[in-house]
Design a protein around this motif. Structure first.
Motif, short mmCIF file in Angstrom:
data_model
loop_
_atom_site.label_atom_id
_atom_site.label_comp_id
_atom_site.label_asym_id
_atom_site.label_seq_id
_atom_site.Cartn_x
_atom_site.Cartn_y
_atom_site.Cartn_z
N GLY A 179 -2.76 -2.08 -4.24
CA GLY A 179 -2.97 -1.01 -3.27
C GLY A 179 -2.01 0.15 -3.41
O GLY A 179 -2.12 1.13 -2.68
N VAL A 180 -1.06 0.06 -4.35
CA VAL A 180 -0.09 1.14 -4.57
C VAL A 180 -0.56 1.99 -5.75
O VAL A 180 -0.81 1.48 -6.84
N PHE A 181 -0.67 3.29 -5.53
CA PHE A 181 -1.05 4.22 -6.58
C PHE A 181 0.22 4.72 -7.27
O PHE A 181 1.08 5.32 -6.63
N VAL A 213 0.86 -1.19 0.00
CA VAL A 213 0.00 0.00 0.00
C VAL A 213 0.89 1.24 0.00
O VAL A 213 1.93 1.26 0.66
N GLY A 214 0.48 2.26 -0.72
CA GLY A 214 1.24 3.50 -0.72
C GLY A 214 1.14 4.20 -2.07
O GLY A 214 0.27 3.89 -2.88
N THR A 215 2.05 5.13 -2.31
CA THR A 215 2.11 5.89 -3.56
C THR A 215 3.53 5.82 -4.10
O THR A 215 4.50 5.91 -3.35
N LEU A 216 3.64 5.64 -5.41
CA LEU A 216 4.94 5.58 -6.06
C LEU A 216 4.97 6.59 -7.19
O LEU A 216 4.20 6.51 -8.14
N ASN A 217 5.86 7.60 -7.08
CA ASN A 217 6.01 8.63 -8.10
C ASN A 217 7.25 8.34 -8.93
O ASN A 217 8.37 8.25 -8.39
N ILE A 218 7.06 8.18 -10.24
CA ILE A 218 8.15 7.80 -11.13
C ILE A 218 8.38 8.92 -12.14
O ILE A 218 7.47 9.33 -12.85
N GLY A 219 9.60 9.40 -12.20
CA GLY A 219 9.99 10.38 -13.21
C GLY A 219 10.65 9.68 -14.39
O GLY A 219 11.44 8.75 -14.20
N THR A 220 10.34 10.12 -15.59
CA THR A 220 10.93 9.50 -16.77
C THR A 220 10.78 10.44 -17.97
O THR A 220 10.13 11.48 -17.89
N THR A 221 11.39 10.05 -19.08
CA THR A 221 11.25 10.80 -20.32
C THR A 221 10.25 10.10 -21.23
O THR A 221 9.95 8.91 -21.05
N GLY A 222 9.76 10.82 -22.21
CA GLY A 222 8.77 10.24 -23.11
C GLY A 222 9.31 9.06 -23.88
O GLY A 222 8.60 8.08 -24.12
N SER A 223 10.59 9.12 -24.30
CA SER A 223 11.14 8.02 -25.09
C SER A 223 11.27 6.74 -24.27
O SER A 223 11.07 5.64 -24.79
N VAL A 224 11.58 6.87 -22.98
CA VAL A 224 11.67 5.68 -22.13
C VAL A 224 10.30 5.02 -21.99
O VAL A 224 10.19 3.80 -21.93
N LEU A 225 9.25 5.83 -21.99
CA LEU A 225 7.90 5.29 -21.89
C LEU A 225 7.53 4.44 -23.11
O LEU A 225 6.61 3.62 -23.04
N LEU A 226 8.23 4.64 -24.22
CA LEU A 226 7.96 3.84 -25.41
C LEU A 226 8.49 2.41 -25.27
O LEU A 226 8.10 1.53 -26.03
N GLY A 227 9.37 2.21 -24.29
CA GLY A 227 9.94 0.90 -24.06
C GLY A 227 9.12 0.09 -23.08
O GLY A 227 7.90 0.28 -22.95
#
Length: 291
Positions: free
Chosen positions: A119-121, A90-104
């Motif tokens: 339960g993790v947002f 349970v909890g929250t996870l904030n992930i920083g990334t670039t748009g190109s990495v999201l394509l992978g």
């Protein structure tokens, strides 16, 4: 007043018997009776009407029973919530990334983690690498996924998954009929590039070209890798791109692998050294998925 007083009181109220309640609580009856008397004395009123044959709640006792059950329920829920948070469920996870990495494969990794820990947002924050680092240090995010991270002694960076660099070409380019292309064969081409001033990855690709024997003729620079494909499609040059950019389907463009030793586009996951259980759980799943 302690929680055991409430538990003892509820047990007696529900059993309507000190004897039965003592048995269910696995204690003897005299200590139980004394605990209830102590509770009544602390509250300042009788909670039970006792007789030689039965035990009944007084009006005050009936009202107190509702509150006692609610309090014990809240304590149980709080304990469950604490255990869930402590185990990373349970909890929250904030992930920083670039748009190109999201394509992978990052989106697949996040989806798998959500199945494992519903339960993790999870929040995804698209931002440039410098902003990612600042957000991570300021605790605005918990993890970052970048290529060619800058060394920072306050952060931990490990390879999340490996990628190679390929080349995006207009489909009518003379080299488009080759299965693989030598990097040196691109000498003399016009290049569209990631912005050198912002991107360590771009500077790395520039250095790879120099090592191959030429300085790339950069005609245009952009912030994101996927923007390069638009410029290639417009005929403004060729582009060195991570493998994942091939997931972008754009008419008029072909992607070709580079001959070894090809430049690397490995993606690193960056975290603070003292992270919580949710981050630890996500990092463990990352290691398992890309082992």
């Amino acid at each position: 007043m302690e929680l055991r007083h409430l538990r003892y009181f509820v047990a007696v109220a529900e059993a309507a018997s000190f004897t039965a309640a003592a048995k269910s609580l696995n204690i003897s009856q005299p200590p139980l009776s004394q605990q209830i008397r102590d509770l009544e004395e602390e509250i300042g009123t009788r909670l039970f009407a006792r007789s030689s044959r039965n035990v009944e709640l007084t009006e005050a006792g009936a009202d107190f029973l509702n509150h006692a059950r609610m309090i014990l329920g809240q304590v149980e829920h709080a304990a469950y919530q604490a255990r869930a948070i402590g185990s990373g469920q349970v909890g929250t996870l904030n992930i920083g990334t670039t748009g190109s990495v999201l394509l992978g494969p990052l989106s697949t990794l996040v989806a798998r983690f959500k199945d494992h820990s519903p339960g993790v947002f999870v929040r995804i924050h698209e931002m440039d690498p410098q902003t990612q680092e600042a957000a991570l240090i300021a605790h605005r995010t918990d993890l970052s996924f970048v290529r060619r991270p800058r060394h920072n002694a306050d952060l931990v960076a490990t390879v999340a998954w490996q990628e190679k660099v390929g080349v995006a070409l207009p489909e009518d380019h003379p080299l488009a009929d080759r299965e693989k292309i030598e990097l040196a064969a691109l000498e003399g081409e016009s290049f569209v590039f990631l912005r050198l001033v912002d991107s360590r990855f771009a500077r790395y690709l520039h250095d790879c070209c120099v090592a191959a024997g030429f300085v790339p003729n950069i005609t245009n620079e952009v912030v994101e890798s996927y923007s390069l494909t638009s410029l290639v499609a417009a005929g403004l040059g060729v582009a060195l791109v991570p493998e994942c950019i091939q997931n972008l389907s754009r008419p008029g463009i072909v992607y070709r692998a580079l001959m070894e030793p090809a430049p690397e586009a490995d993606v690193y996951v960056i975290s603070r050294p003292n992270h919580g259980p949710v981050v630890a759980s996500f990092l463990e799943m990352t290691r398992e998925m890309f082992a």
